[in-house]
Design an enzyme around this catalytic site. Structure first.
Site, PDB file in Angstrom:
ATOM      1  N   ASN A 237       0.889  -1.237  -0.090  1.00  0.00           N
ATOM      2  CA  ASN A 237      -0.039  -0.060  -0.024  1.00  0.00           C
ATOM      3  C   ASN A 237       0.811   1.208   0.165  1.00  0.00           C
ATOM      4  O   ASN A 237       2.061   1.195   0.068  1.00  0.00           O
ATOM      5  CB  ASN A 237      -0.882  -0.138   0.980  1.00  0.00           C
ATOM      6  CG  ASN A 237      -0.106   0.062   2.502  1.00  0.00           C
ATOM      7  OD1 ASN A 237       0.397   0.750   2.949  1.00  0.00           O
ATOM      8  ND2 ASN A 237      -0.460  -1.288   3.154  1.00  0.00           N
ATOM      9  N   LYS A 368     -11.179  -3.800  18.737  1.00  0.00           N
ATOM     10  CA  LYS A 368      -9.814  -4.172  18.909  1.00  0.00           C
ATOM     11  C   LYS A 368      -9.607  -3.962  20.520  1.00  0.00           C
ATOM     12  O   LYS A 368      -8.487  -3.971  20.879  1.00  0.00           O
ATOM     13  CB  LYS A 368      -9.083  -3.501  17.874  1.00  0.00           C
ATOM     14  CG  LYS A 368      -9.248  -3.744  16.426  1.00  0.00           C
ATOM     15  CD  LYS A 368      -8.521  -3.425  15.435  1.00  0.00           C
ATOM     16  CE  LYS A 368      -8.848  -3.596  14.179  1.00  0.00           C
ATOM     17  NZ  LYS A 368      -7.915  -3.638  13.041  1.00  0.00           N
TER      18      LYS A 368
HETATM   19  O1  PMT Z   1       2.583   6.004   6.481  1.00  0.00           O
HETATM   20  P1  PMT Z   1       2.355   7.341   5.936  1.00  0.00           P
HETATM   21  O2  PMT Z   1       2.657   7.765   4.479  1.00  0.00           O
HETATM   22  O3  PMT Z   1       2.687   8.469   6.870  1.00  0.00           O
HETATM   23  O4  PMT Z   1       0.635   7.225   6.068  1.00  0.00           O
HETATM   24  C1  PMT Z   1       0.237   7.165   7.467  1.00  0.00           C
HETATM   25  C2  PMT Z   1      -1.125   6.261   7.492  1.00  0.00           C
HETATM   26  C3  PMT Z   1      -2.198   6.825   6.572  1.00  0.00           C
HETATM   27  C4  PMT Z   1      -0.663   4.975   7.219  1.00  0.00           C
HETATM   28  C5  PMT Z   1      -1.587   6.342   8.950  1.00  0.00           C
HETATM   29  O5  PMT Z   1      -2.090   7.542   9.331  1.00  0.00           O
HETATM   30  C6  PMT Z   1      -2.786   5.399   9.059  1.00  0.00           C
HETATM   31  O6  PMT Z   1      -3.950   5.560   8.903  1.00  0.00           O
HETATM   32  N1  PMT Z   1      -2.378   4.169   9.633  1.00  0.00           N
HETATM   33  C7  PMT Z   1      -3.259   3.053   9.829  1.00  0.00           C
HETATM   34  C8  PMT Z   1      -3.601   2.212   8.257  1.00  0.00           C
HETATM   35  C9  PMT Z   1      -4.666   0.936   8.625  1.00  0.00           C
HETATM   36  O7  PMT Z   1      -4.293  -0.170   8.345  1.00  0.00           O
HETATM   37  O8  PMT Z   1      -5.788   1.383   8.931  1.00  0.00           O
HETATM   38  P2  PMT Z   1      -6.957   0.361   9.261  1.00  0.00           P
HETATM   39  O9  PMT Z   1      -8.259   1.179   9.373  1.00  0.00           O
HETATM   40  O10 PMT Z   1      -6.893  -0.624   8.168  1.00  0.00           O
HETATM   41  O11 PMT Z   1      -6.604  -0.533  10.509  1.00  0.00           O
HETATM   42  C10 PMT Z   1      -6.904  -0.123  11.686  1.00  0.00           C
HETATM   43  C11 PMT Z   1      -5.809  -0.412  12.671  1.00  0.00           C
HETATM   44  O12 PMT Z   1      -5.839  -1.798  12.942  1.00  0.00           O
HETATM   45  C12 PMT Z   1      -4.485   0.200  12.246  1.00  0.00           C
HETATM   46  O13 PMT Z   1      -3.780   0.833  13.536  1.00  0.00           O
HETATM   47  C13 PMT Z   1      -3.783  -0.920  11.754  1.00  0.00           C
HETATM   48  O14 PMT Z   1      -2.386  -0.880  12.184  1.00  0.00           O
HETATM   49  C14 PMT Z   1      -4.327  -2.188  12.700  1.00  0.00           C
HETATM   50  N2  PMT Z   1      -4.406  -3.365  11.782  1.00  0.00           N
HETATM   51  C15 PMT Z   1      -5.239  -3.423  10.752  1.00  0.00           C
HETATM   52  C16 PMT Z   1      -5.150  -4.736   9.844  1.00  0.00           C
HETATM   53  C17 PMT Z   1      -4.702  -5.901  10.515  1.00  0.00           C
HETATM   54  N3  PMT Z   1      -4.535  -6.860   9.813  1.00  0.00           N
HETATM   55  N4  PMT Z   1      -3.888  -5.839  11.749  1.00  0.00           N
HETATM   56  C18 PMT Z   1      -3.932  -4.544  12.177  1.00  0.00           C
HETATM   57  O15 PMT Z   1      -3.176  -4.619  13.272  1.00  0.00           O
END
Ligand code: PMT
Length: 442
Positions: A237, A368
């Site tokens: 990504n 979570k």
């Molecule tokens: O790295 P940059 O370019 O600075 O960009 C920053 C960012 C946009 C990546 C950051 O600000 C951000 O939004 N990170 C979270 C991205 C994400 O995976 O979001 P999500 O909504 O899909 O997941 C929610 C949370 O669960 C996140 O903390 C993620 O790390 C965690 N997760 C998700 C999926 C998974 N299988 N395991 C996880 O632990």
């Protein structure tokens, strides 16, 4: 909004120097006292008199042109600035700042100041994308310099692309937001010792921003995970690692021991911490869970791939039919697993959303078992993925804690960690035990 603020405005030699006149005027209208320093190249594009008239102050162009015998001008300006704003900033001045050169009035002032520095670059699209410029900017970011990214569009050199200095209105907005957040931060730093009451005495250093996380271990994930299809192809990504690195660096500067687990990133990780490099979601899962017991605070900034190919080819896939179907299977949800195993840890997730931000973010927080969730809109080009800036909404179980307006990711990270620090149970009876203390009880 900017009443009582002293802003040193550095103008360097690019065609966007003409926009700095409007910027100077708008800052003045907002109530700021503006002192302009021009490089000699800037004077080729616009006259000193323009800025003198708009700012109603002397304009500085030469380090040795000392007009007031009672002060050394560059030190005086450096000491009295609340903010040093460089707009437009050429590739040359960015390089000089990154290397600590001080060969004119502007760079000597920049080197001497303790004030925050905000830089609005402007240059040709290829110059801006050049690794030398990007690396210099990364070096400066790691030192806390904030950037307002240039905009995309038709450039004066005839190219179309990213390099046009942000519009003066946008820069002024940024300065105002910075000012508001700095004020809030100052209030919360002053308020914190009294909120903690007697507990502040039990935990020396909790009153000061630098020591707020001293004795804590903070586990931060950054970047994107990568799932291989074959030896040369993969799914990943857009995460650059900037947000996670800013969080890790801010935690370190607040006295924490930081363990940084980094996937695929586009910038260098900060120094002064253990960095564990991982590739896939499963690798990140293994690294995070093996460090979990040692952590007091976990901040999952990484963009984690939810799916991976069921089969990973050991040899490069050959072209076959018209369609190639890749079957994917679910990856483990790292944060959900951490929520299930939660003991003393304070858990913070990031939510990458494009719509129904509050609803989706709070749903993730509950599912979570998080203490806080930081939602950002990843459909924007000026925030979220890859950008130097972000705009976030921070939620807890009860609802919105704070909306942090568009600003440098370094600023977002600092504010987030202050919010986390305020929520760590304090005091001997109810204080959250550190990971070390938990182990000593076992
Ligand atoms: O790295 P940059 O370019 O600075 O960009 C920053 C960012 C946009 C990546 C950051 O600000 C951000 O939004 N990170 C979270 C991205 C994400 O995976 O979001 P999500 O909504 O899909 O997941 C929610 C949370 O669960 C996140 O903390 C993620 O790390 C965690 N997760 C998700 C999926 C998974 N299988 N395991 C996880 O632990």
């Amino acid at each position: 909004m900017l009443q009582g603020k002293t802003i040193v405005l550095g103008v360097t030699g690019g065609i966007a120097a003409y926009k700095a006149a409007a910027l100077c005027s708008k800052l003045k209208q907002e109530g700021a006292e503006v002192h302009v320093i021009m490089t000699s190249s800037a004077t080729q594009f616009i006259s000193e008199l323009t800025f003198q008239t708009l700012s109603r102050q002397n304009v500085y162009t030469d380090t040795f042109d000392e007009r007031d015998a009672s002060v050394v001008s560059h030190i005086h300006l450096a000491d009295h600035a609340d903010l040093v704003l460089i707009a437009p900033a050429t590739a040359n001045v960015i390089a000089k700042m990154a290397h600590g050169l001080a060969d004119d009035m502007l760079t000597t002032t920049v080197l001497a100041t303790m004030a925050p520095i905000l830089v609005a670059p402007a240059m040709n699209v290829h110059m801006y994308a050049h690794p030398a410029v990007q690396q210099n900017m990364d070096v400066l970011r790691q030192r806390g310099v904030m950037f307002i990214e240039p905009e995309e569009g038709l450039l004066a050199c005839g190219y179309t692309g990213k390099g046009r200095m942000a519009e003066p209105e946008h820069i002024v907005e940024h300065v105002k937001q910075w000012c508001a957040t700095a004020k809030e931060q100052a209030v919360s730093e002053v308020a914190l010792p009294s909120k903690l009451g007697h507990d502040a005495e039990l935990q020396p250093g909790l009153g000061g921003g630098e020591e707020l996380l001293s004795g804590r271990t903070v586990l931060v994930t950054a970047g994107g995970t990568l799932e291989r299809i074959d030896p040369v192809r993969y799914i990943t990504n857009d995460s650059s690692g900037k947000m996670g690195f800013a969080v890790a660096d801010a935690a370190r500067s607040m006295g924490a021991k930081v363990i940084l687990i980094a996937g695929q990133t586009q910038v260098a990780p900060p120094e002064g911490m253990e960095v564990i490099a991982v590739e896939s979601t499963q690798d990140m899962f293994d690294a995070v869970t093996s460090q979990y017991d040692n952590a007091d605070i976990v901040i999952m900034t990484a963009a984690v791939a939810d799916y991976r190919p069921v089969n990973r080819a050991t040899q490069k896939l050959k072209k076959t039919g018209e369609k190639l179907i890749i079957e994917l299977e679910r990856n483990p949800d790292i944060l959900e697993e951490l929520g299930k195993r939660k003991m003393h840890q304070f858990l913070v997730g990031f939510a990458a959303e494009t719509e129904h931000v509050e609803q989706y973010a709070i749903d993730k927080l509950r599912r979570k078992r998080l203490d806080l969730i930081v939602a950002n809109d990843v459909s924007r080009s000026d925030a979220g993925f890859r950008s130097d800036n972000n705009e976030v909404l921070i939620y807890e179980e009860q609802g919105l804690v704070e909306r942090i307006p568009l600003m440098a990711k370094t600023g977002i990270a600092k504010r987030l960690l202050h919010i986390v620090a305020e929520r760590l149970p304090a005091g001997s009876g109810q204080r959250m035990l550190t990971a070390e203390e938990v182990r000593s009880l076992e």
